[in-house]
Design a protein around this motif. Sequence first.
Motif, PDB file in Angstrom:
ATOM      1  N   ALA A 458       0.829  -1.208   0.000  1.00 12.37           N
ATOM      2  CA  ALA A 458       0.000   0.000   0.000  1.00 12.37           C
ATOM      3  C   ALA A 458       0.862   1.256   0.000  1.00 12.37           C
ATOM      4  O   ALA A 458       0.533   2.249  -0.662  1.00 12.37           O
ATOM      5  N   LEU A 459       1.983   1.232   0.727  1.00 12.30           N
ATOM      6  CA  LEU A 459       2.884   2.387   0.742  1.00 12.30           C
ATOM      7  C   LEU A 459       3.494   2.610  -0.639  1.00 12.30           C
ATOM      8  O   LEU A 459       3.577   3.744  -1.124  1.00 12.30           O
ATOM      9  N   ARG A 460       3.896   1.533  -1.282  1.00 16.17           N
ATOM     10  CA  ARG A 460       4.470   1.660  -2.633  1.00 16.17           C
ATOM     11  C   ARG A 460       3.436   2.204  -3.607  1.00 16.17           C
ATOM     12  O   ARG A 460       3.744   3.051  -4.453  1.00 16.17           O
ATOM     13  N   SER A 461       2.201   1.715  -3.481  1.00 16.14           N
ATOM     14  CA  SER A 461       1.160   2.178  -4.381  1.00 16.14           C
ATOM     15  C   SER A 461       0.839   3.659  -4.142  1.00 16.14           C
ATOM     16  O   SER A 461       0.629   4.424  -5.082  1.00 16.14           O
ATOM     17  N   ALA A 462       0.804   4.082  -2.850  1.00 11.64           N
ATOM     18  CA  ALA A 462       0.482   5.467  -2.534  1.00 11.64           C
ATOM     19  C   ALA A 462       1.548   6.425  -3.039  1.00 11.64           C
ATOM     20  O   ALA A 462       1.254   7.596  -3.346  1.00 11.64           O
ATOM     21  N   LEU A 463       2.791   5.953  -3.140  1.00  9.18           N
ATOM     22  CA  LEU A 463       3.891   6.810  -3.577  1.00  9.18           C
ATOM     23  C   LEU A 463       4.370   6.463  -4.972  1.00  9.18           C
ATOM     24  O   LEU A 463       5.497   6.808  -5.351  1.00  9.18           O
ATOM     25  N   ALA A 464       3.534   5.745  -5.740  1.00  9.77           N
ATOM     26  CA  ALA A 464       3.917   5.413  -7.116  1.00  9.77           C
ATOM     27  C   ALA A 464       4.156   6.683  -7.929  1.00  9.77           C
ATOM     28  O   ALA A 464       5.077   6.750  -8.761  1.00  9.77           O
ATOM     29  N   GLN A 465       3.336   7.707  -7.704  1.00  7.17           N
ATOM     30  CA  GLN A 465       3.555   9.034  -8.263  1.00  7.17           C
ATOM     31  C   GLN A 465       3.984   9.932  -7.105  1.00  7.17           C
ATOM     32  O   GLN A 465       3.150  10.340  -6.297  1.00  7.17           O
ATOM     33  N   PRO A 466       5.280  10.239  -6.977  1.00 13.14           N
ATOM     34  CA  PRO A 466       5.757  10.970  -5.796  1.00 13.14           C
ATOM     35  C   PRO A 466       5.031  12.302  -5.612  1.00 13.14           C
ATOM     36  O   PRO A 466       5.004  13.128  -6.527  1.00 13.14           O
ATOM     37  N   PRO A 467       4.400  12.497  -4.452  1.00 12.62           N
ATOM     38  CA  PRO A 467       3.687  13.764  -4.215  1.00 12.62           C
ATOM     39  C   PRO A 467       4.656  14.900  -3.903  1.00 12.62           C
ATOM     40  O   PRO A 467       5.778  14.670  -3.433  1.00 12.62           O
ATOM     41  N   GLY A 468       4.210  16.131  -4.158  1.00 16.47           N
ATOM     42  CA  GLY A 468       5.056  17.270  -3.841  1.00 16.47           C
ATOM     43  C   GLY A 468       5.281  17.415  -2.349  1.00 16.47           C
ATOM     44  O   GLY A 468       6.368  17.807  -1.909  1.00 16.47           O
ATOM     45  N   ARG A 469       4.268  17.089  -1.553  1.00 12.97           N
ATOM     46  CA  ARG A 469       4.370  17.178  -0.094  1.00 12.97           C
ATOM     47  C   ARG A 469       4.111  15.792   0.473  1.00 12.97           C
ATOM     48  O   ARG A 469       3.116  15.153   0.150  1.00 12.97           O
ATOM     49  N   LEU A 470       5.019  15.332   1.329  1.00 12.73           N
ATOM     50  CA  LEU A 470       4.914  13.984   1.881  1.00 12.73           C
ATOM     51  C   LEU A 470       4.799  14.075   3.397  1.00 12.73           C
ATOM     52  O   LEU A 470       5.742  14.482   4.093  1.00 12.73           O
ATOM     53  N   VAL A 471       3.626  13.697   3.909  1.00 15.64           N
ATOM     54  CA  VAL A 471       3.374  13.697   5.347  1.00 15.64           C
ATOM     55  C   VAL A 471       3.018  12.274   5.761  1.00 15.64           C
ATOM     56  O   VAL A 471       2.052  11.694   5.246  1.00 15.64           O
TER      57      VAL A 471
END
Length: 486
Positions: A458-471
């Motif tokens: 799930a973490l890999r999927s959520a960050l598949a497109q790196p967000p500008g802000r990561l919290v």
Amino acid sequence: MRPLPLFACLLAAALLGGLVARGADDATPVPAARAAAEPAAPAPLPPVPAGGEPARTVAALPALPSLAPMLENVTPAVVNIYTRQVVEVQSPLAADPFFRRFFGLPDMPLRRESQSLGSGVIVDAERGYVLTNHHVVENATEVSVQLQDGRTLEAEFIGSDPGTDVALIRIPAGNLRALPLADSQSLRVGDFVVAVGNPFGLGQTVTSGIVSAVGRSGLTGLGFQDFIQTDASINPGNSGGALVNLRGELVGINTASFNPRGSAAGNIGLGFAIPSNLAREVMRQLLVYGEVKRGSLGVELTDLTPRFARELGLEPTLRGAIVTRVYRNAPGEAAGLRPGDVVTAINRQRVDGAQALRNAEGLLPVNRPVTLEVRRGAQTLSLSATLREQPRQLPGADIDPRLEGALLGEVAERFRNAGLLGVAVAEVDPRSRAALNGLRPGDRIYGVNGRRVDDLAALRSALAQPPGRLVLRVQRGAQQGDLELR
């Protein structure tokens, strides 16, 4: 010849009539009351041998039912296991350099030796393979095996799987006896079973009972769960021992007992064993890969509650797991799963909720097709999926550059069963970007930018497109909070 006198003839006739009447009375049945009153004729005495007492004869008795003949073949294959561990002792005095110098304590951490005991089952006599529990040999520096014939052998550790609590060790082969593994899938509630082990270090002990339930799960603090439940007594020290059927075949590996006052309080008829089919598959993977590979559908799940069932137009009594998200390029997507689908069974095994489906994913072999029974509104679908192996640990830099220097992994299954989902931070390089961002070893990441994260996939999927802000939403000990990574 002179004729007899008349009186003599009459007397002879009277005597003859009396004899005939007596014979008729003897042939007539005797009434019950009269028969009971008359003593029975004494049985003839046995012959007296020359110069001795009369010989006694004993009537043959039917053989009593017994488990002894079966156990004569089983018990030589069940062994006692003794382990030795070296553990570090945490002392505040030892941590202080002044006290170390004053008392002459070494700079290295203080260590002490501890011992534990358990049981095991020989399953391959030619190669000397012994199945036991992971928790019996966990962190052991020495493992000794005592056979029923009194021999004590040093064992070699082959591998273990904490998720299923199965471990494999090997002892020198030679005059060993092994148990055949039965098909635990054929077990039924009510089947008789026998548990053999070494409770409390007393020595080999046998208890009997029945199969109380099969496919038991939902027990807090244990890993992947598909237990056989039995009322045969399983006490501390029985762990790793044999649960056998009446043919003497291994149907399970004893692993735990339940008692509200703790396992040391003894058995109350709630014992659990790992099915032999699962133990066989774990042993196969440990011998082939050195570890157990587990698959995943690549979906996020939640329990189907009566409220959710009504919202989805389903019966309020339906049980299952709702698919809330399907990861890209995951087996669930290839199978055709959609958000809102309700998985009710996998490989014909009923799914009562999200945890039951995760449990099934972790127990089924990877790269083999499975069948999913799915409710999609009014439709009942049968979908085919192939579970794909998911890595247990990943470098943070492979997921997002802001996680560089961290090693991320899955939360231990016993914590997942207690509801602690997410990703465990296993290591953090103190000079890395992740450390500068405040990430620490032991942290548990369970959210990203306000979205729940259940596992590494799930973490890999959520960050598949790196967000500008990561919290990240992080738990550290008893504290929870947000951690922004730059």
